[in-house]
Write a protein that holds these residues in place. Structure first.
Motif, PDB file in Angstrom:
ATOM      1  N   ASP A 588     -56.945 -59.978  -8.262  1.00  0.00           N
ATOM      2  CA  ASP A 588     -56.708 -58.635  -8.817  1.00  0.00           C
ATOM      3  C   ASP A 588     -56.551 -58.737 -10.330  1.00  0.00           C
ATOM      4  N   GLN A 590     -55.663 -56.513 -12.457  1.00  0.00           N
ATOM      5  CA  GLN A 590     -54.456 -55.855 -12.954  1.00  0.00           C
ATOM      6  C   GLN A 590     -53.198 -56.683 -12.711  1.00  0.00           C
ATOM      7  N   ALA A 591     -53.277 -57.624 -11.778  1.00  0.00           N
ATOM      8  CA  ALA A 591     -52.102 -58.461 -11.489  1.00  0.00           C
ATOM      9  C   ALA A 591     -51.920 -59.575 -12.523  1.00  0.00           C
ATOM     10  N   ARG A 597     -55.620 -61.802 -19.130  1.00  0.00           N
ATOM     11  CA  ARG A 597     -56.803 -60.942 -19.056  1.00  0.00           C
ATOM     12  C   ARG A 597     -57.675 -61.115 -20.299  1.00  0.00           C
TER      13      ARG A 597
END
Length: 631
Positions: A588, A590-591, A597
């Motif tokens: 994920d 967003q995790a 990121r």
């Protein structure tokens, strides 16, 4: 010398000399008339030639770079011309295509850019500043002129500019990044069993024909590598110390000129209290230091005041203790005060760039003057070492000359230098005893000049004061041990192979049943067979399970709800690993933390940019006229 030739070169002798001298010139002329090119092209790129000399030079440079990089791991046979030349030539063709494209695109690197880059190279700097003398010496040592070196720099900068122009313009979309993280961070929950091959081993089932067939199919397993026995002379300064002539007069003279070597460095045990000052509140800080100094002189405890007032975090908790201090460690005003202080007497306040110091020297050690008699043994050791090193350099030069002058024997070399010719047992490229396992030694021993031509090696510098010259005494090509000498090993290996085949057959049968909708969970199968069921949730880089199983598990297609996936693979040990995939959890984006990121986006952009740049190269190749003439 010329007069002697003139007197003796009469009659047939004169004619012989004339003929011998004439042959090379005649052949040189014939080559010119016949148009024989001594430096033929190995490739043509849109009419631009890449010559055999250019290719040979690049191959040598690549090989030497790999030898330096890999050190003892360097394996010469992996870097032979036959394997390297096509790869290096491909790189040179790409470079030529890019240079031609840069010309077409009117790309240029200015003289100022070249100069700025050269000045920034750390190896060409001295004390942080560009050193012209060092630059000129470095260029000469590489066999280049300054113009030639600057041309190489210009070419590299241009290539870098081209690549960055493509790579840095690649955009990574959010969906691309999310998909990359989904796959890269994916985890899979598995259970697996190991079907052990050893349960099927039966040497009695291996027939003579089976053994013979296995031996023929795996002859490399029974190969004896190419090996040599060496004769060598090792020259070491350590072994020359006994040859040094020692007299008392020489030792006294050495002691007098190297007295500092035999005087222990003085050290002082120091405590201090630092009152920091930034210059703005100097008077206030100095007043505080003087107040503390007065308290100490009136009997206050130094350690207590240091803990309470000192601004030096490294020593305050230890009561201001700095331990033993010698010269050259502290800032000069502090050091001068420390080494002028009497033990037990307070000194200060002493101003330095950090503020005001109150100093207490509690003990002094070292620094005492030593007499010759007290240190005579040390003087002799130092004198022998110095003289042995001088002998080494003298012997080294003679070793180089003698090994070259008598290339077919080490005996004259040993006799002239009073050194011993030593002999090795059999050694191969991958196996040599301690002392002969240096990559420089092995590379020389298996070089063409030493191994095939039968010459002495060049003198090999192993350490600053250790060198060696060697020659091959005996040589055996790679061979395969006869079947009869390895029969027992072959039968055992064949039995293991048969057992692995049986384990795989059983595993693949179970795998087929499970994939066709087998009704029993893997746990029940393991219990019935007496196999241990291992469970884990793994990532693509997981090291807790065999690597071959990780690859197989992540090759299982996506699962529907409540569906189980099955796979199997033979392990490196010959066992069969049967696995059940029960859950797939995607990564994920967003995790991930923001910093992670950003790093993922940057890495993906670089990867995509590299692909784009390779695409540019392929396009240039496709529309270019490339003729490869390498034989």
């Amino acid at each position: 010398m010329l007069q002697a030739i003139r007197e003796k070169a009469q009659g047939w002798i004169a004619w012989a000399i004339v003929i011998l001298i004439s042959i090379p010139f005649a052949l040189f002329g014939i080559q010119q008339y016949l148009g024989v090119d001594t430096n033929p092209p190995v490739a043509k790129v849109n009419g631009d030639k890449i010559t055999s000399q250019q290719l040979d030079q690049r191959v040598r440079e690549f090989r030497e770079n790999m030898r330096r990089t890999l050190g003892k791991s360097f394996v010469p046979e992996l870097f032979e011309d036959a394997a390297l030349k096509p790869q290096v030539l491909k790189r040179m063709i790409d470079e030529t295509l890019l240079r031609q494209a840069a010309d077409d695109w009117n790309m240029r690197i200015s003289n100022a850019q070249v100069a700025s880059y050269i000045r920034s190279i750390p190896q060409l700097q001295n004390d942080g500043h560009f050193d012209v003398g060092l630059y000129e010496a470095t260029v000469r040592n590489q066999g280049l002129t300054k113009a030639g070196f600057e041309a190489l720099v210009r070419s590299d900068l241009l290539s870098q500019q081209q690549q960055e122009g493509v790579v840095d313009t690649v955009l990574v979309t959010g969906s691309q990044l999310a998909e990359q993280v989904r796959l890269a961070e994916q985890k899979r929950s598995i259970g697996y069993v190991r079907i052990p091959a050893k349960a099927f081993i039966d040497k009695s089932k291996v027939s003579e024909a089976d053994a013979q067939a296995y031996y023929k199919a795996h002859q490399q397993d029974y190969a004896v590598p190419e090996r040599v026995k060496l004769a060598y002379i090792r020259l070491s300064a350590d072994e020359l110390t006994d040859q040094v002539e020692v007299t008392e007069d020489k030792l006294h003279e050495y002691f007098d000129t190297h007295r500092d070597e035999f005087v222990a460095t003085q050290e002082r045990k120091v405590r201090h209290i630092l009152i920091e000052s930034d210059g703005k509140n100097d008077a206030e800080k100095k007043a505080l230091a003087e107040k503390l100094l007065l308290q100490l002189r009136n009997g206050a405890d130094f350690a207590e005041l240091a803990k309470k007032y000192s601004d030096d975090p490294g020593s305050a908790e230890d009561g201001g203790d700095l331990g033993w201090v010698n010269r050259g460690v502290m800032v000069k005003p502090f050091e001068d005060a420390v080494f002028a202080a009497e033990p037990g007497k307070l000194v200060g306040p002493v101003k330095t760039q950090y503020g005001y110091h109150i100093i207490l020297v509690s003990e002094i050690r070292g620094g005492e003057e030593a007499t010759f008699d007290q240190v005579r043994n040390k003087v002799e050791q130092a004198y022998r070492k110095q003289q042995a090193e001088e002998l080494f350099y003298n012997y080294f030069e003679r070793l180089v000359d003698l090994a070259y002058e008598t290339p077919d024997s080490l005996v004259p070399v040993a006799e002239a230098l009073d050194l011993k010719v030593q002999h090795s047992d059999w050694i191969s490229r991958g196996k040599a005893p301690a002392g002969l396992d240096d990559s420089k030694i092995l590379n020389a021993a298996f070089s063409d000049d030493v191994l095939q031509q039968g010459n002495n090696s060049d003198v090999i510098e192993l350490k600053p004061t250790e060198a060696m010259v060697l020659r091959v005494q005996e040589h055996e090509e790679e061979s395969v041990r006869p079947f009869d000498s390895v029969r027992a090993q072959v039968i055992e290996a064949a039995a293991r192979a048969q057992a692995s085949d049986k384990a795989r057959a059983q595993g693949e049968q179970l795998l087929a049943q499970q994939r066709q909708g087998g009704t029993r969970p893997l746990a029940d199968i393991a219990k019935a067979k007496g196999w241990k069921l291992e469970k884990a949730t793994i990532s693509r880089q997981d090291a807790r399970v065999p690597a071959e199983l990780v690859d197989a598990v992540f090759a299982v297609p996506a699962l529907n709800k409540d569906e189980l996936g099955y796979t199997g693979v033979v392990s490196a040990e010959g066992d069969y690993l049967l696995a059940e995939v029960s859950r797939i959890t995607d990564g994920d984006l967003q995790a991930l933390p923001e910093q992670a990121r950003k790093a993922r986006r940057s890495a993906l952009a670089r990867s995509e940019g590299s692909l784009e740049f390779r695409g540019v190269l392929e396009a240039l190749r496709a529309r270019s006229d490339i003729e490869i003439l390498l034989k």
